[in-house]
Scaffold this active site. Structure first.
Site, PDB file in Angstrom:
ATOM      1  N   ARG A   1      14.165  -3.846 -10.277  1.00  0.00           N
ATOM      2  CA  ARG A   1      12.926  -4.656 -10.277  1.00  0.00           C
ATOM      3  C   ARG A   1      12.479  -5.053  -8.871  1.00  0.00           C
ATOM      4  O   ARG A   1      11.749  -6.020  -8.691  1.00  0.00           O
ATOM      5  CB  ARG A   1      13.052  -5.888 -11.171  1.00  0.00           C
TER       6      ARG A   1
ATOM      7  N   LYS B   1      -0.339  -0.230  -1.865  1.00  0.00           N
ATOM      8  CA  LYS B   1      -0.572   0.696  -2.982  1.00  0.00           C
ATOM      9  C   LYS B   1       0.519   1.763  -2.947  1.00  0.00           C
ATOM     10  O   LYS B   1       0.709   2.431  -1.926  1.00  0.00           O
ATOM     11  CB  LYS B   1      -1.938   1.380  -2.849  1.00  0.00           C
TER      12      LYS B   1
ATOM     13  N   GLU C   1     -10.045   8.519   8.456  1.00  0.00           N
ATOM     14  CA  GLU C   1      -9.808   7.172   7.920  1.00  0.00           C
ATOM     15  C   GLU C   1     -10.061   6.114   9.000  1.00  0.00           C
ATOM     16  O   GLU C   1     -10.417   4.981   8.687  1.00  0.00           O
ATOM     17  CB  GLU C   1      -8.378   7.048   7.364  1.00  0.00           C
TER      18      GLU C   1
ATOM     19  N   LYS D   1      -7.955  -3.271   7.821  1.00  0.00           N
ATOM     20  CA  LYS D   1      -7.397  -3.135   6.469  1.00  0.00           C
ATOM     21  C   LYS D   1      -6.665  -4.419   6.060  1.00  0.00           C
ATOM     22  O   LYS D   1      -6.774  -4.863   4.912  1.00  0.00           O
ATOM     23  CB  LYS D   1      -6.469  -1.917   6.367  1.00  0.00           C
TER      24      LYS D   1
ATOM     25  N   GLU E   1      -7.499  -5.139  -5.562  1.00  0.00           N
ATOM     26  CA  GLU E   1      -8.789  -4.468  -5.750  1.00  0.00           C
ATOM     27  C   GLU E   1      -9.572  -4.989  -6.952  1.00  0.00           C
ATOM     28  O   GLU E   1     -10.086  -4.215  -7.766  1.00  0.00           O
ATOM     29  CB  GLU E   1      -8.584  -2.949  -5.838  1.00  0.00           C
TER      30      GLU E   1
ATOM     31  N   ARG F   1     -11.874  -5.085  -1.935  1.00  0.00           N
ATOM     32  CA  ARG F   1     -10.998  -3.998  -1.461  1.00  0.00           C
ATOM     33  C   ARG F   1     -11.586  -2.619  -1.783  1.00  0.00           C
ATOM     34  O   ARG F   1     -11.280  -1.628  -1.117  1.00  0.00           O
ATOM     35  CB  ARG F   1      -9.586  -4.129  -2.057  1.00  0.00           C
TER      36      ARG F   1
ATOM     37  N   ASN G   1     -12.617   2.354  -0.261  1.00  0.00           N
ATOM     38  CA  ASN G   1     -12.771   3.668  -0.897  1.00  0.00           C
ATOM     39  C   ASN G   1     -14.065   4.363  -0.463  1.00  0.00           C
ATOM     40  O   ASN G   1     -14.496   5.314  -1.122  1.00  0.00           O
ATOM     41  CB  ASN G   1     -12.744   3.531  -2.429  1.00  0.00           C
TER      42      ASN G   1
ATOM     43  N   HIS H   1     -14.513   8.033  -0.927  1.00  0.00           N
ATOM     44  CA  HIS H   1     -13.391   8.515  -1.737  1.00  0.00           C
ATOM     45  C   HIS H   1     -13.807   9.043  -3.109  1.00  0.00           C
ATOM     46  O   HIS H   1     -13.124   9.891  -3.658  1.00  0.00           O
ATOM     47  CB  HIS H   1     -12.335   7.424  -1.900  1.00  0.00           C
TER      48      HIS H   1
ATOM     49  N   HIS I   1     -12.438  12.435  -3.729  1.00  0.00           N
ATOM     50  CA  HIS I   1     -11.479  12.737  -4.810  1.00  0.00           C
ATOM     51  C   HIS I   1     -11.993  13.877  -5.675  1.00  0.00           C
ATOM     52  O   HIS I   1     -11.215  14.706  -6.146  1.00  0.00           O
ATOM     53  CB  HIS I   1     -11.221  11.494  -5.671  1.00  0.00           C
TER      54      HIS I   1
ATOM     55  N   HIS J   1      -6.491  15.391   2.174  1.00  0.00           N
ATOM     56  CA  HIS J   1      -7.131  14.156   1.699  1.00  0.00           C
ATOM     57  C   HIS J   1      -8.138  13.629   2.742  1.00  0.00           C
ATOM     58  O   HIS J   1      -9.285  13.328   2.413  1.00  0.00           O
ATOM     59  CB  HIS J   1      -6.038  13.118   1.406  1.00  0.00           C
TER      60      HIS J   1
HETATM   61  P1  NAD Z   1       1.760  13.888   4.082  1.00  0.00           P
HETATM   62  O1  NAD Z   1       2.664  12.754   3.867  1.00  0.00           O
HETATM   63  O2  NAD Z   1       1.825  15.036   3.141  1.00  0.00           O
HETATM   64  O3  NAD Z   1       1.931  14.417   5.563  1.00  0.00           O
HETATM   65  C1  NAD Z   1       1.175  15.525   5.988  1.00  0.00           C
HETATM   66  C2  NAD Z   1       2.056  16.607   6.595  1.00  0.00           C
HETATM   67  O4  NAD Z   1       2.428  16.189   7.899  1.00  0.00           O
HETATM   68  C3  NAD Z   1       3.351  16.873   5.843  1.00  0.00           C
HETATM   69  O5  NAD Z   1       3.580  18.258   5.830  1.00  0.00           O
HETATM   70  C4  NAD Z   1       4.417  16.183   6.695  1.00  0.00           C
HETATM   71  O6  NAD Z   1       5.677  16.804   6.607  1.00  0.00           O
HETATM   72  C5  NAD Z   1       3.847  16.344   8.078  1.00  0.00           C
HETATM   73  N1  NAD Z   1       4.229  15.321   9.042  1.00  0.00           N
HETATM   74  C6  NAD Z   1       4.350  13.998   8.849  1.00  0.00           C
HETATM   75  N2  NAD Z   1       4.598  13.373  10.008  1.00  0.00           N
HETATM   76  C7  NAD Z   1       4.658  14.320  10.950  1.00  0.00           C
HETATM   77  C8  NAD Z   1       4.887  14.308  12.349  1.00  0.00           C
HETATM   78  N3  NAD Z   1       5.023  13.166  13.023  1.00  0.00           N
HETATM   79  N4  NAD Z   1       4.900  15.498  13.002  1.00  0.00           N
HETATM   80  C9  NAD Z   1       4.715  16.670  12.337  1.00  0.00           C
HETATM   81  N5  NAD Z   1       4.467  16.751  11.025  1.00  0.00           N
HETATM   82  C10 NAD Z   1       4.453  15.584  10.340  1.00  0.00           C
HETATM   83  O7  NAD Z   1       0.216  13.422   4.046  1.00  0.00           O
HETATM   84  P2  NAD Z   1      -0.579  12.178   4.630  1.00  0.00           P
HETATM   85  O8  NAD Z   1      -1.889  12.719   5.055  1.00  0.00           O
HETATM   86  O9  NAD Z   1       0.218  11.374   5.578  1.00  0.00           O
HETATM   87  O10 NAD Z   1      -0.784  11.277   3.323  1.00  0.00           O
HETATM   88  C11 NAD Z   1      -1.524  11.745   2.233  1.00  0.00           C
HETATM   89  C12 NAD Z   1      -1.068  10.992   1.003  1.00  0.00           C
HETATM   90  O11 NAD Z   1      -1.308   9.599   1.214  1.00  0.00           O
HETATM   91  C13 NAD Z   1      -1.814  11.371  -0.260  1.00  0.00           C
HETATM   92  O12 NAD Z   1      -0.896  11.523  -1.303  1.00  0.00           O
HETATM   93  C14 NAD Z   1      -2.713  10.175  -0.518  1.00  0.00           C
HETATM   94  O13 NAD Z   1      -2.965   9.986  -1.896  1.00  0.00           O
HETATM   95  C15 NAD Z   1      -1.901   9.049   0.044  1.00  0.00           C
HETATM   96  N6  NAD Z   1      -2.683   7.872   0.456  1.00  0.00           N
HETATM   97  C16 NAD Z   1      -2.237   6.666   0.044  1.00  0.00           C
HETATM   98  C17 NAD Z   1      -2.916   5.536   0.424  1.00  0.00           C
HETATM   99  C18 NAD Z   1      -2.385   4.181   0.025  1.00  0.00           C
HETATM  100  O14 NAD Z   1      -3.075   3.182   0.249  1.00  0.00           O
HETATM  101  N7  NAD Z   1      -1.181   4.115  -0.514  1.00  0.00           N
HETATM  102  C19 NAD Z   1      -4.049   5.620   1.246  1.00  0.00           C
HETATM  103  C20 NAD Z   1      -4.459   6.881   1.660  1.00  0.00           C
HETATM  104  C21 NAD Z   1      -3.772   8.014   1.267  1.00  0.00           C
HETATM  105  N1  GLY Z   2      -6.808   3.457   0.687  1.00  0.00           N
HETATM  106  C1  GLY Z   2      -7.504   2.492  -0.113  1.00  0.00           C
HETATM  107  C2  GLY Z   2      -6.747   1.224  -0.315  1.00  0.00           C
HETATM  108  O1  GLY Z   2      -5.667   1.045   0.211  1.00  0.00           O
HETATM  109  O2  GLY Z   2      -7.222   0.359  -1.005  1.00  0.00           O
END
Ligand code: NAD
Ligand code: GLY
Length: 377
Positions: A129, A151, A193, A235, A245, A249, A253, A256, A260, A274
């Site tokens: 938990r 999130k 972003e 943020k 949200e 918040r 998006n 987005h 999406h 993304h």
């Molecule tokens: P990712 O985590 O897939 O990383 C992208 C690529 O970069 C991967 O292949 C990874 O291995 C590589 N990588 C990471 N760090 C590196 C480094 N320092 N040097 C070389 N390679 C490196 O993708 P991302 O773009 O970081 O994140 C996308 C994800 O985040 C999606 O799933 C999206 O839905 C999510 N997201 C979440 C939120 C949230 O608020 N939680 C907000 C935006 C996006």
């Molecule tokens: N990336 C949108 C949020 O964190 O609300």
């Protein structure tokens, strides 16, 4: 400020009462990780989840800081890529934590991009938990967006991020030096972003990015540190007002809903990242705002130019992963959780830096608009 003077990290506070936390931003923070994390430790060990790419490039540096401090590291290394954000690998991660006897007062560290951060945070929220969770984001996107705000999620057969929880980290360590190994394409995706925060509510930041955007993308130390700090501050302010949200918040998006839909049409595959989808999605949101007479067309085009100058794609007809289909895109928008009776809420803008929630966009008009945008290459 000179690169050489960047020894003290910049601190940004996310104010959430007794769940408030700091985001520390700076160069070479990995080397100081154990010092920053020690205050949270009740045992002489840390759990780390990472991906194969990040661990190969930066695992030794992170390990070194803990071993110097006499702490043991128990790591779980997952494959890189969006498909890792799965129910199966989440279950595997929880089993791994249980096998090692992880308890609520242990610390679980997410060391990677948004994929690792989202999955690990969700695992931390569920383990007995809720165990302590720390983010060490390694992509630009994760440093300016996904590691902040709580999130967490994995993807479901029915869609992206459909299973998740709000669960805040205790600390975020954004080491801008690790971005040096990030491929250009991933840097640009994260930069989208960053532009988003300007477009939401900070016109001065748009002006700053117009001048310094190249330096940010080239990781000039003071420019990247400033861009990450401004983004995190923005943020943090929004999340502090509306953690789950219920209202404001949603402006985070911006771009987005369009983005999406573009990702869905691509099956969330590697042809369209993304951040790339969000970049073009923001241009669509600005141009649709102009079409509705909410903002001047010249302003929308200034926003589009800012996107294009960074190497992202402004025009839908030229976006990787295409050609896209306006009917399929609108169908995907219809799946939005908040879509009702042919209408969907969109984040639109009254000008650059003036985003707002437009509650009822008419999807048939949006389809006509997208059809026109598809002609632009
Ligand atoms: P990712 O985590 O897939 O990383 C992208 C690529 O970069 C991967 O292949 C990874 O291995 C590589 N990588 C990471 N760090 C590196 C480094 N320092 N040097 C070389 N390679 C490196 O993708 P991302 O773009 O970081 O994140 C996308 C994800 O985040 C999606 O799933 C999206 O839905 C999510 N997201 C979440 C939120 C949230 O608020 N939680 C907000 C935006 C996006
Ligand atoms: N990336 C949108 C949020 O964190 O609300």
């Amino acid at each position: 400020m000179d690169a050489d003077t960047l020894t003290e990290p910049t601190q940004v506070r996310v104010e959430l009462g007794d769940r408030s936390y700091d985001i520390l931003i700076g160069a070479d923070l990995l080397a100081q990780a154990s010092a920053h994390i020690s205050p949270f430790l009740k045992q002489d060990r840390v759990f780390i989840v990472s991906d194969e790419t990040v661990w190969r490039l930066h695992g030794d540096a992170l390990n070194a800081t803990f071993s110097k401090a006499g702490l043991s590291v128990i790591e779980k290394i997952l494959p890189a890529g969006e498909s890792t954000k799965s129910w199966t690998l989440l279950g595997e991660t929880l089993d791994w934590l249980l096998e090692h006897g992880a308890s609520r007062d242990d610390v679980l560290i997410a060391f990677g991009g948004g994929v690792i951060g989202d999955l690990t945070g969700f695992a931390a929220s569920m383990l007995k938990r809720g165990m302590q969770f720390i983010q060490i984001p390694t992509t630009l996107l994760a440093q300016v967006d996904s590691s902040v705000g709580g999130k967490t999620a994995v993807n479901a057969r029915h869609g992206k991020n459909l299973i998740g929880a709000f669960y805040q980290p205790r600390l975020v360590l954004a080491d801008t030096s690790v971005l040096a190994t990030l491929p250009d394409r991933e840097r640009r995706a994260g930069y989208a972003e960053i532009i988003k925060y300007g477009l939401i509510n900070d016109r001065a930041f748009i002006d700053w990015l117009s001048q310094h955007g190249r330096d940010v993308l080239d990781l000039v130390p003071n420019a990247i540190a400033e861009a990450v700090a401004v983004s995190c501050r923005s943020k943090a302010q929004i999340v502090a007002q509306d953690e789950q949200e219920g209202g404001v918040r949603a402006v985070l998006n911006l771009g987005h809903t369009f983005g999406h839909a573009l990702e869905a049409e691509n099956g969330y595959g590697p042809d369209l990242l993304h951040g790339e989808a969000v970049g073009t999605g923001m241009v669509l949101a600005l141009r649709y705002s102009a079409r509705l007479g909410l903002m001047p067309e010249s302003e929308a085009e200034r926003g589009a130019n800012l996107i294009a100058q960074s190497g992202l794609t402004a025009n839908l007809g030229a976006l990787p992963g295409g050609p896209y289909d306006s009917a399929a895109l609108v169908e995907a928008m219809r799946q939005d959780k908040k879509a009702r009776g042919g209408k969907v809420p969109l984040i639109l803008a009254k000008g650059l830096g003036e985003a707002f929630i437009y509650p009822n966009a008419d999807l048939s008009d949006v389809q006509d608009f997208l059809q026109e945008e598809l002609q632009k290459s």
